[in-house]
Every structure is written in structure tokens, then in C-alpha cells.
Motif scaffolding. Structure first.
Motif, PDB file in Angstrom:
ATOM      1  N   VAL A 147      -5.649   1.663  -7.832  1.00 58.57           N
ATOM      2  CA  VAL A 147      -4.815   2.600  -8.579  1.00 58.57           C
ATOM      3  C   VAL A 147      -5.280   4.020  -8.268  1.00 58.57           C
ATOM      4  N   ASP A 148      -4.417   5.000  -8.593  1.00 61.83           N
ATOM      5  CA  ASP A 148      -4.870   6.383  -8.510  1.00 61.83           C
ATOM      6  C   ASP A 148      -5.459   6.804  -9.845  1.00 61.83           C
ATOM      7  N   GLY A 197      -1.626  -0.603  -4.686  1.00 61.56           N
ATOM      8  CA  GLY A 197      -1.652  -1.795  -3.855  1.00 61.56           C
ATOM      9  C   GLY A 197      -2.358  -2.939  -4.546  1.00 61.56           C
ATOM     10  N   VAL A 198      -1.898  -4.162  -4.293  1.00 60.20           N
ATOM     11  CA  VAL A 198      -2.512  -5.377  -4.828  1.00 60.20           C
ATOM     12  C   VAL A 198      -2.554  -6.415  -3.712  1.00 60.20           C
ATOM     13  N   LEU A 248      -5.300   9.709  -2.609  1.00 60.50           N
ATOM     14  CA  LEU A 248      -5.441   8.652  -1.625  1.00 60.50           C
ATOM     15  C   LEU A 248      -4.181   8.568  -0.769  1.00 60.50           C
ATOM     16  N   THR A 249      -4.348   8.449   0.528  1.00 54.63           N
ATOM     17  CA  THR A 249      -3.209   8.261   1.409  1.00 54.63           C
ATOM     18  C   THR A 249      -2.886   6.779   1.526  1.00 54.63           C
ATOM     19  N   PRO A 294       0.830  -1.212   0.000  1.00 57.76           N
ATOM     20  CA  PRO A 294       0.000   0.000   0.000  1.00 57.76           C
ATOM     21  C   PRO A 294       0.862   1.258   0.000  1.00 57.76           C
ATOM     22  N   ARG A 295       0.489   2.212  -0.850  1.00 52.80           N
ATOM     23  CA  ARG A 295       1.217   3.477  -0.955  1.00 52.80           C
ATOM     24  C   ARG A 295       0.238   4.584  -1.297  1.00 52.80           C
ATOM     25  N   ALA A 296       0.698   5.814  -1.148  1.00 52.59           N
ATOM     26  CA  ALA A 296      -0.155   6.968  -1.434  1.00 52.59           C
ATOM     27  C   ALA A 296      -0.233   7.214  -2.933  1.00 52.59           C
TER      28      ALA A 296
END
Length: 684
Positions: A412-413, A420-421, A374-375, A364-366
Motif C-alpha cells: 500500500v502507499d 498490489g497483491v 512508489l512507482t 501493480p500500480r503507482a
């Protein structure tokens, strides 16, 4: 297509063959299913027949090939046989006979003609002037499909794939909606930025496939001790095709050879697709059974006795160096898929993708959307929430009935960057790349810059192949799809104003050859193709977007001189009209693994601002929709409304093109194993 076996060896065989078949169809020796979760086997879903960690060994691969070769010889034909492990590593490709005799035509026509003008239809290799071929590419695609579509709860073949990707489900039944996995064939493409490629030895997957997933009968999963360990694919008849009519029973030579190859590694009977129903229709696993074979696979000559006059292992550029190798053990770091270990998704029995050093590929990432992005915490909460929904959901295509849905979830953004997956236990591999395609498709189509992005892409090239040459005969301007969409839905600024929230279910409605879906003679959707140009090998914008990349890679694998392998990124590939040079425009990651056009995604909003999307793929398309939609809804509640599904007034189901309402999501009835809740998506 019908053939009659010349030798009915099984009729006079004195050995108790029924016991042998039952053992073979159980993935080995008959055993009793276990209950609960087998902690010694990360693959196990509670229905495992065995408890050992399994993989294909060199000896296994040799036996699979030898059994296929024996059946091909008995039928008086040459075959190309590919074997892969569960994550798609090519363990061997064996070609019988001389390559110059192995012409392959891509076609939906039973007689090999090309009645469709468009897409991959009618491509024929080898080109005799260069002696290139795609039999090896077709065999690999079939083998990967058998492995990727199967799990410990379902065994799917390429014949099943053929049944579920066509314009009607079932094929040949007019006025029925399209197949539930319509469009899945153009996934796990070689240009995808998620799939991996051959580096000298089998390594972390999921690995790529040269032609996407295959719908040509002749590909099966391989099992050991009740565990999916890989797949086998065969090309012998010269056609890379589909089955347009499932009302009859075909003795297909590719399928017969492939089935023989699976002996002692075949799917457990109780998990075969013909024990599974979708929309009340039984799926079709195979038209050939062991009793239809011309040989006894158990008596096949040892691989070591096969001479050069019979055939040989071959090198396939980008896939194998011509040496047989052991496969990876699925669920262990070497396969690229392993347990999360409660590091990111505690208490959810989650699995993650890792690289060669066992590091997470997509923690998980921003997001990258500036102040509204998304944070990392929000992404983690969204993935956890979707996992929770999946773990409660009842699977559509998994045995035994009442099993949990197994899925892959991608976030996704708004620019398609992977945030994240996560996977649930034993989720089918095909859903890994597909879930990302779905997420990116929803984010892209809901954005205010989709039209301008498409305008930057090069034209799609259609090829013509003859005995003497390969040439470009037609170019398709991708922006024509934008114009068609705007006219169709009555919105002159669609894909440029960000005012419509599109899901993959809505995009699928617009990508069918009939609108409304399944109504023969109706107008095609604006992202599809008209009659005479549409086929499963010519789907419209979905294929045209990745057409150049797909062709470049196929020509590379075929050995066309001067054609390099495709780079990572499916959109933006420039294929020169004379094929003497290729190039790639840098287009970022927005559609780096292509589009997907069957359900299972929703865009993510902060208020009415698009900030990303979530895509889900696994054990049923309605379940995919629910996990995405409810996962986001529940995450929003946990986060006090910080993120949300699209505002109701923005959703694509407000559109009424030609008086027919588009769909947004469709959730299953009574979907949960642990309750009687119904209409769970309504009013949200």
C-alpha cells in the motif's frame, strides 16, 4: 462442558470402521502422495493426495448437513449448520428447530455470563420482541474460519483458532506470550474493502464473514482428494465463545456435530493441526474424535428425507438465499484466485486476485504520494522480491516439514491505497485480508496524520441486549488511545510527527493486555484494555475502530428492523445511540479493512520519507516478518537504494516504554530451505 455420548455405536460395529475412518481422514479414499508440482491442479503444493480439480457439489453439501443433523438428533439438540466453499461462499445454512429457541450469547465465560465489560462481550440474541438471532452468523463464521485457516499443508479448526488468539499461548499457561495470531479474529470483516459479498450465486472470493474469524470450537475444514474445498460450522450450545482451558478434553456439542458433518470430507490425518508445533507446543485440532460420536455418520439419513419438523434451509441476509449451491473450484478464475501465468511475477509460481470477468483486481500500480510516491516498477519489484524470499523460506505451520512458506503479500502507499497483491501457491485464504490489514496498519501508525485521522472518527458503541431490547450502554472516544500511547511511550507528538516507524510487531506489543507481553499483572499496553474489560471479544483500539461497522452488520444479518447492511469501509461508521439510524463518514481507504495486531509488516521509505508499507500473512508470524523485511531490503538493493526499510534511528525498537524495548521485526533462525544462512535480518 463435558458430555458423555449416549450411544457408543462404534464398539459393536462389525464393519471395518478403522478403514472407513482412515479413508475419511484422508479426504476420501486412501491414496499415495504425489511428488513435485501437479500442473493439473493449481492447488497442489507437491503434497497433494489427488490430481483432480475439486469443489463441493450440491450433493456434497447435502451429505455434510445430513450427517451433522443425525448427530444433533442423537444428542437431543437442535443445531444450525453452515457450509462454505474454500473462498467463503455460503453454500447453505440449515437450521434445526424454531428460531425462537436459538438464543446465542457472545461470551468468554463457560457459564454464559458476561464478566467482561466491553466489546462484543455479553451480546445476547434473539431479542424476543423482534425475534432476531445470530446463530446463523456464528455458524457461518465458524465454517469460513475452518476453510480460511487451512490449506493442503495444514488443517486448522476453530479450536486451533481459540488456542492461538488468547492472551497466553497456551491458554491457561500464565506468564507466556500471547497467541501467535493474537487479533486475527477481527479480519475478513463484512466492512472490508477487499472481501467480496453475496450477489446471488457463489462467485469470486475471498468472501466476507459476519463475525470475523471464529475461535469457538465447532468449525472444521472440508477436504476432497486431499484438497481443501470448504468448511463447516455448527452452533448448537447457545454460546459464541472460546476455550479458556486446553488442559482438559471437552466433548463439545458444537464440535461433535461439526466433526460428524465432515465424515468422508475430513482433514488428512498427517496435516491436522495436532501434527504441527509452534514454539515447541502442539496445536489442538479437536477434542472430539469419530469414536466419541453418538452416531455412525455413514448411516445418516439422506438429506431428502429430512422433514420440516426437523429443520429447513434458511435465507441469511447478505450471505445466502436459502438454496443449496455448488462451490467454486479454487485456483480457477471463478474462485477469484488464479495463477498469475507469469504476467506480472514471472518464474515465481505466483497467484493473483481476479474479479468476475477474470481481470486483475490489484495489479501493480503507482502510489498517490506525489513526487516521492512508489512507482509501478518499484511496486512490482517489491512484490517480486518478497515472493522470492517466501519461496525460499521454510514454513512454520505446514506439513511436510521443510515445505515452502505460503503467504499473501500486500503493498500500500502511505494513505492505504492498494498498490498490489500477490500470493504464493496454496497460501491460506485468511492471509489475504490480513496481509492488507498489516500493510495499512504499518503505514498508518508510522504516518504524521494518524492522530488527526483518529480524531475524526465517531465513538465506538457498546451494546446491551435483553429479552426485550437492544440499546447502547457505553461510548468509547477513539482519541483516548492516542493520548494513552503518547503517555506510555513518552512522546507527546507520537502519531502526529511521523518520526517513529511502527511495524505490526511493535503495534502488537502495544496492543497486548500485559506489557511486557504475557507477564500476568503487568500494565496493559496503551492500545489494549485494562483488566475487567479485555477479552478476545474486546481487544482495544483494534476492535473499537471497527466496532460500529461490525455491530451494524451483525444486527442486519440478525434481522433487526430498520438496520441496513454496512457499506464498504470499516472506519468511520456512525451507529446512533438508539439504533434507529446508521450512517457512514467517508474516511478514504486508510483503515478500510481495520487494524491488525500480530506480526508481519514493515513501512516503506524513500530515504526518511514514508511512502507506503508491505504486509505479509501466511505460514508463520516470524516468516511473515522476514518476508516483509527482507523482501523490502532486497528490493531496495535491486533498485540501487531507491526504496528502503526505515532508517535504524526511526525504528520503534529505539523506544523503551517502562524500560522494555519494543520489537521491530523478528526473523526465524536458519529460515531458508536452500541454505544455512542465519540471522538474515541482522544489521539491515
Amino acid at each position: 462442558m463435558r458430555q458423555t455420548s449416549q450411544i457408543r455405536w462404534w464398539r459393536g460395529l462389525l464393519l471395518p470402521f478403522s478403514a472407513v475412518v482412515l479413508a475419511a481422514c484422508s479426504g476420501g479414499s486412501p491414496t499415495t502422495p504425489t511428488t513435485g508440482t501437479d500442473t493439473s491442479n493449481p492447488n497442489c503444493t507437491g503434497t497433494c493426495l489427488g490430481t483432480s480439480l475439486s469443489n463441493l457439489t450440491v450433493a456434497d453439501v447435502q451429505r455434510v448437513i445430513a450427517q451433522g443433523v443425525a448427530e444433533a438428533q442423537a444428542r437431543g439438540t437442535n443445531a444450525t449448520i453452515a457450509v462454505v466453499d474454500r473462498v467463503g461462499n455460503v453454500l447453505a445454512v440449515y437450521r434445526m428447530g424454531d428460531a425462537s429457541t436459538r438464543s446465542v450469547t457472545v461470551t468468554t465465560s463457560p457459564d454464559g455470563s458476561a464478566p467482561i465489560s466491553g466489546g462484543l462481550e455479553g451480546i445476547r440474541l434473539p431479542v424476543q420482541a423482534a425475534m432476531v438471532n445470530i446463530d446463523q452468523a456464528a455458524a457461518i463464521a465458524k465454517a469460513v474460519t475452518g476453510a480460511y485457516l487451512s490449506s493442503e499443508g495444514n488443517a486448522f479448526s476453530t479450536r486451533v483458532a481459540s488456542q492461538i488468539v488468547q492472551e497466553h499461548f497456551n491458554p491457561g499457561e500464565d506468564f507466556q506470550p500471547a497467541g501467535p495470531l493474537f487479533g486475527v479474529q477481527f479480519s475478513s470483516l463484512a466492512c472490508s474493502d477487499l472481501v467480496r459479498s453475496f450477489t446471488g450465486t457463489p462467485g469470486p472470493g475471498p468472501q466476507r464473514t459476519p463475525l470475523g474469524l471464529s475461535a469457538d470450537p465447532g468449525g472444521f475444514p472440508l477436504y476432497k482428494n486431499g484438497t481443501v474445498v470448504g468448511g463447516v460450522g455448527v452452533l448448537a450450545d447457545g454460546f459464541y465463545s472460546i476455550d479458556k482451558n486446553i488442559l482438559d478434553r471437552d466433548i463439545d456439542v458444537d464440535e461433535a456435530i461439526a466433526l460428524a458433518a465432515t465424515f468422508s470430507y475430513s482433514a488428512p490425518v498427517d496435516r491436522r493441526a495436532d501434527r504441527i508445533t509452534v514454539d515447541g507446543k502442539v496445536l489442538r485440532f479437536t477434542d472430539v474424535e469419530f469414536a466419541d460420536l453418538s452416531t455412525n455418520p455413514q448411516s445418516a439419513a439422506d438429506f431428502s428425507t429430512l422433514t420440516a419438523a426437523v429443520g429447513a434451509l434458511i435465507m441469511v441476509p447478505g450471505y445466502t438465499d436459502g438454496v443449496i449451491r455448488d462451490g467454486t473450484v479454487f485456483g480457477q478464475p471463478g474462485s477469484g484466485v488464479r495463477p498469475d501465468g507469469d504476467m506480472n511475477f514471472p518464474g515465481r509460481d505466483a497467484f493473483v486476485l481476479v474479479d468476475e470477468t477474470n481481470n486483475l483486481r490489484y495489479p501493480p500500480r503507482a502510489g498517490t504520494d506525489g513526487a516521492s510516491a512508489l512507482t509501478e516498477s518499484e511496486v512490482r519489484t517489491l512484490l517480486q522480491s518478497a515472493l522470492d524470499v517466501a519461496n525460499r523460506a521454510r514454513a512454520q505451520i505446514r506439513r511436510p516439514v521443510g515445505s515452502q512458506a505460503r503467504v499473501t503479500i500486500s503493498v500500500v502507499d502511505s494513505q492505504g491505497v492498494i498498490l498490489g497483491v500477490a500470493r504464493t501457491r496454496d497460501a491460506p485464504l485468511f492471509g489475504t485480508d490480513v496481509s492488507l490489514q498489516k500493510a495499512r496498519t504499518a503505514a498508518f501508525m508510522s504516518s504524521s496524520t494518524a492522530a488527526s485521522f483518529i480524531a475524526t472518527l465517531p465513538d465506538a458503541r457498546y451494546l446491551s441486549t435483553t429479552d426485550a431490547s437492544v440499546s447502547v450502554v457505553r461510548s468509547i472516544q477513539l482519541s483516548s488511545y492516542v493520548d494513552a500511547l503518547r503517555t506510555f511511550i513518552g512522546s507527546p507528538t507520537a502519531l502526529a510527527d511521523g518520526q517513529i516507524a511502527f511495524t505490526d510487531r511493535a503495534n502488537g506489543n502495544l496492543s497486548r493486555p500485559f506489557f511486557p507481553d504475557g507477564i500476568n499483572g503487568a500494565t496493559p499496553g496503551p492500545l489494549s484494555k485494562p483488566a475487567g474489560e479485555w477479552s478476545p471479544f474486546s481487544t482495544g483500539l483494534q476492535l473499537d475502530l471497527v466496532m460500529n461497522a461490525t455491530l451494524q452488520h451483525v444486527l442486519f444479518v440478525a434481522g433487526v428492523p430498520g438496520i441496513p447492511d454496512v457499506a464498504t469501509g470499516c472506519a468511520g461508521v456512525q451507529l446512533a445511540t438508539d439504533l434507529t439510524s446508521v450512517g457512514q463518514t467517508i474516511t478514504g481507504v486508510r483503515l478500510a479493512n481495520g487494524l491488525q495486531i500480530f506480526p508481519g509488516s514493515v513501512p516503506v521509505y524513500r530515504g526518511n520519507v514514508l511512502i507506503g508499507a508491505v504486509g505479509v500473512s501466511g505460514d508463520g508470524v516470524d516468516q511473515d516478518d522476514m518476508v516483509a523485511f527482507m523482501g523490502l531490503h532486497n528490493a531496495g538493493q535491486t533498485l540501487s537504494g531507491a526504496i528502503n526499510n526505515a532508517p535504524a534511528e526511526m525504528r520503534s525498537d529505539n523506544l523503551l516504554p517502562q524500560g522494555v524495548r519494543l520489537r521491530y521485526v523478528q526473523c526465524p533462525q536458519a529460515p531458508f530451505i536452500d541454505g544455512t544462512d542465519d540471522n538474515v535480518c541482522g544489521g539491515k
